[in-house]
Design a protein around this motif. Sequence first.
Motif, PDB file in Angstrom:
ATOM      1  N   UNK A   1     -14.492  23.300 -34.971  1.00  0.00           N
ATOM      2  CA  UNK A   1     -15.096  23.727 -35.529  1.00  0.00           C
ATOM      3  C   UNK A   1     -13.946  23.176 -37.083  1.00  0.00           C
ATOM      4  N   UNK A   2     -13.454  23.673 -37.277  1.00  0.00           N
ATOM      5  CA  UNK A   2     -12.187  23.922 -38.597  1.00  0.00           C
ATOM      6  C   UNK A   2     -11.691  22.022 -37.986  1.00  0.00           C
ATOM      7  N   UNK A   3     -10.848  22.360 -36.986  1.00  0.00           N
ATOM      8  CA  UNK A   3     -10.164  21.724 -36.916  1.00  0.00           C
ATOM      9  C   UNK A   3     -10.556  20.435 -36.589  1.00  0.00           C
ATOM     10  N   UNK A   4     -12.386  20.098 -36.345  1.00  0.00           N
ATOM     11  CA  UNK A   4     -12.952  18.659 -36.566  1.00  0.00           C
ATOM     12  C   UNK A   4     -13.030  18.661 -38.223  1.00  0.00           C
ATOM     13  N   UNK A   5     -14.092  19.770 -38.694  1.00  0.00           N
ATOM     14  CA  UNK A   5     -13.757  18.892 -39.818  1.00  0.00           C
ATOM     15  C   UNK A   5     -12.174  18.876 -40.471  1.00  0.00           C
ATOM     16  N   UNK A   6     -11.302  19.353 -40.494  1.00  0.00           N
ATOM     17  CA  UNK A   6     -10.315  18.429 -40.874  1.00  0.00           C
ATOM     18  C   UNK A   6      -9.777  17.249 -40.670  1.00  0.00           C
ATOM     19  N   UNK A   7      -9.760  16.973 -39.122  1.00  0.00           N
ATOM     20  CA  UNK A   7      -9.447  16.197 -38.499  1.00  0.00           C
ATOM     21  C   UNK A   7     -10.433  14.963 -39.333  1.00  0.00           C
ATOM     22  N   UNK A   8     -11.482  15.031 -39.467  1.00  0.00           N
ATOM     23  CA  UNK A   8     -12.435  14.149 -39.932  1.00  0.00           C
ATOM     24  C   UNK A   8     -11.833  13.988 -41.548  1.00  0.00           C
ATOM     25  N   UNK A   9     -10.819  14.591 -42.173  1.00  0.00           N
ATOM     26  CA  UNK A   9     -11.225  14.626 -43.565  1.00  0.00           C
ATOM     27  C   UNK A   9      -9.429  13.528 -43.684  1.00  0.00           C
ATOM     28  N   UNK A  10      -9.286  14.379 -42.539  1.00  0.00           N
ATOM     29  CA  UNK A  10      -7.469  13.247 -42.951  1.00  0.00           C
ATOM     30  C   UNK A  10      -7.114  12.073 -42.227  1.00  0.00           C
ATOM     31  N   UNK A  11      -7.875  11.909 -41.260  1.00  0.00           N
ATOM     32  CA  UNK A  11      -7.594  11.162 -40.005  1.00  0.00           C
ATOM     33  C   UNK A  11      -9.023   9.826 -40.118  1.00  0.00           C
ATOM     34  N   UNK A  12     -10.109  10.030 -39.452  1.00  0.00           N
ATOM     35  CA  UNK A  12     -11.183   9.605 -39.479  1.00  0.00           C
ATOM     36  C   UNK A  12     -12.412   8.453 -40.421  1.00  0.00           C
ATOM     37  N   UNK A  13     -11.787   9.561 -41.359  1.00  0.00           N
ATOM     38  CA  UNK A  13     -12.461   9.182 -42.935  1.00  0.00           C
ATOM     39  C   UNK A  13     -11.594   7.571 -43.459  1.00  0.00           C
ATOM     40  N   UNK A  14     -10.499   8.973 -43.398  1.00  0.00           N
ATOM     41  CA  UNK A  14      -9.371   7.649 -44.024  1.00  0.00           C
ATOM     42  C   UNK A  14      -9.435   6.004 -43.573  1.00  0.00           C
TER      43      UNK A  14
ATOM     44  N   UNK B   1      -9.862  22.159 -48.168  1.00  0.00           N
ATOM     45  CA  UNK B   1      -8.164  23.582 -47.961  1.00  0.00           C
ATOM     46  C   UNK B   1      -7.126  23.451 -47.174  1.00  0.00           C
ATOM     47  N   UNK B   2      -6.501  24.230 -47.385  1.00  0.00           N
ATOM     48  CA  UNK B   2      -4.680  24.758 -47.244  1.00  0.00           C
ATOM     49  C   UNK B   2      -5.207  23.898 -45.373  1.00  0.00           C
ATOM     50  N   UNK B   3      -6.305  24.418 -44.807  1.00  0.00           N
ATOM     51  CA  UNK B   3      -5.396  24.400 -42.805  1.00  0.00           C
ATOM     52  C   UNK B   3      -5.480  23.102 -43.112  1.00  0.00           C
ATOM     53  N   UNK B   4      -6.509  22.139 -43.695  1.00  0.00           N
ATOM     54  CA  UNK B   4      -6.874  20.755 -43.789  1.00  0.00           C
ATOM     55  C   UNK B   4      -5.411  20.011 -44.168  1.00  0.00           C
ATOM     56  N   UNK B   5      -4.941  20.696 -45.733  1.00  0.00           N
ATOM     57  CA  UNK B   5      -3.629  19.542 -45.782  1.00  0.00           C
ATOM     58  C   UNK B   5      -2.834  19.950 -45.495  1.00  0.00           C
ATOM     59  N   UNK B   6      -2.603  21.460 -44.239  1.00  0.00           N
ATOM     60  CA  UNK B   6      -1.586  21.111 -43.580  1.00  0.00           C
ATOM     61  C   UNK B   6      -2.051  20.440 -42.185  1.00  0.00           C
ATOM     62  N   UNK B   7      -2.238  19.678 -41.728  1.00  0.00           N
ATOM     63  CA  UNK B   7      -2.583  18.614 -40.328  1.00  0.00           C
ATOM     64  C   UNK B   7      -2.673  17.422 -41.734  1.00  0.00           C
TER      65      UNK B   7
END
Lengths: 316, 316
Positions: free
Chosen positions: A174-187, B202-208
């Motif tokens: 879940x954390x991966x998917x949230x991060x991917x949404x923030x750094x890739x899919x939303x962009x 958070x930091x995980x997101x920025x790391x990715x």
Amino acid sequence: MSVPVCVLGLGLIGGSLMRAARAAGRSVYGYNRSGGPVAAAQADGYDVSSDLGAVLSRAQAEGALLVVAVPMPAVNTVLQAIATTARDCPLTDVVSVKGPVADLVRDHGLDGRYVGGHPMAGTAESGWAAGFAELFRGATWVVSADEGRDPVVWAEVARLALDCGAAVVPAESQEHDDAAARISHLPHLFAETLALSGVRGGNLTLALAAGSFRDGTRVAGTSPALVDAMCEANAAALLRVLDEALETLAAARTALAAGSTSELTESGFAAHQKYLERGGRPSITGIVPGDHEWLARLRDAGRRGEALLTLPREVS
Amino acid sequence: MSVPVCVLGLGLIGGSLMRAARAAGRSVYGYNRSGGPVAAAQADGYDVSSDLGAVLSRAQAEGALLVVAVPMPAVNTVLQAIATTARDCPLTDVVSVKGPVADLVRDHGLDGRYVGGHPMAGTAESGWAAGFAELFRGATWVVSADEGRDPVVWAEVARLALDCGAAVVPAESQEHDDAAARISHLPHLFAETLALSGVRGGNLTLALAAGSFRDGTRVAGTSPALVDAMCEANAAALLRVLDEALETLAAARTALAAGSTSELTESGFAAHQKYLERGGRPSITGIVPGDHEWLARLRDAGRRGEALLTLPREVS
């Protein structure tokens, strides 16, 4: 001696993984449904086939690490075949979304031998011909650290990522998917929206476009089918992140109408500085898969932005 | 023989303009309110002063082309001094928004000798020391083509832009401001919002974070005060463009909740292709300032994305 690697799907990621694993001295073979990539990979000297049943039988006999490298819409079919023919193999995947793949794996009863993965690497190209062994060199490779994962399989998946030259970042699906949404899919959605806004202004507007428009729209050049596949597979996380961004923009709209944009620009600037200053990737050391609370400790390390660069000697 | 150039404000743009005009053989002098840049420009051999009245008296006596190069909040004060001391000089500006400056110029009764300008060039730096003569080389310089402009002043302003190495794109003030909102101000707000979204993970997101986040947030590294000045001065146009973009994103949100992003990704991809394929800048030829319908013809040419690379011989 490492286990053989069996790559299912020979696109950019699967094809690069096959090359990288072989370059690292691993025994590797694979499967692709359509014959074109199979012929191309064979011509390049790789042991590949379009006979899924035969490939999976061999993997089951050899205890190979299965790597599901097909697009999300094809994952279910491949898992069905694995459940039938190769259910004892350690299993991972390289699909860009982790929660939905984990759900499918559970549906097929393959949960006990599965640890998901996502190498954060790619190019604008696709297909076997676009692949190359160095694609993962220095990249981040997320390895799922969901509760209940098997430490031996986890170490096998991490070893494959390390063999390919990547750094392993542990994360809950879940954390991966949230991060991917923030750094890739939303962009991607923002880039598409900016591109539309520019074109709506006509040729004068496009003639005036400079650096901020060029950079802000760059990923709108990605194939729409690829963006759809990423965003739609991650719809739940992306909807949450998109709603949050829409709230931010709505607040900025209200503030702009009242004469000021400084709340957004100051917090956005500070956030960007934090991103720029995120620093190196501290190394995870001393967490041995299987030790007390190893998964929780790996998740905590991942949340701090840390990465595993070698496996602890105890499991290597 | 070209008229002298009098630059009011010696920041990045004004300071670069002074250097570029001198490099082109123009007689140039200037003013800055604070003494630091004045001392620095004098040390570099430029004829500058912090005595606005004296500089404007000289400009009035010489019929110099006045270039207002102060930030938007200081424009009104400078125009007041011009209206008092140098109201017969041809007048232009290099402020990033055109409609609000034109309104202030009209308020001060300076409309008849004014033709606005906006060189689409800049760097992340600011101040006299950051300026350099080549800043405008190959850049686009919008010259306002609002109805009623004086052809002699228009040609003087275009000549200055060409002397600095830029290509002149004629545009109505409102069209310029709409375009600037689309290609610069909205991209800045989006970049700030994306940066915030990343940091909230958070930091995980920025790391990715990888390429799409890096490019999508790049201009969030611009000084917030600078972004505020641009966006707030152009609030009316930016609000319209932001509302349009919010509508696009809201539609994408609805579609994503229903399972598909293809409407946005396909139209956004097509728009980006159109931007990439916008081609060279066709040259405007044969429109002589002062001829029948010259302003309307220049506006039409600008709307086609065309630019003036030399002045017609009749006015040069």
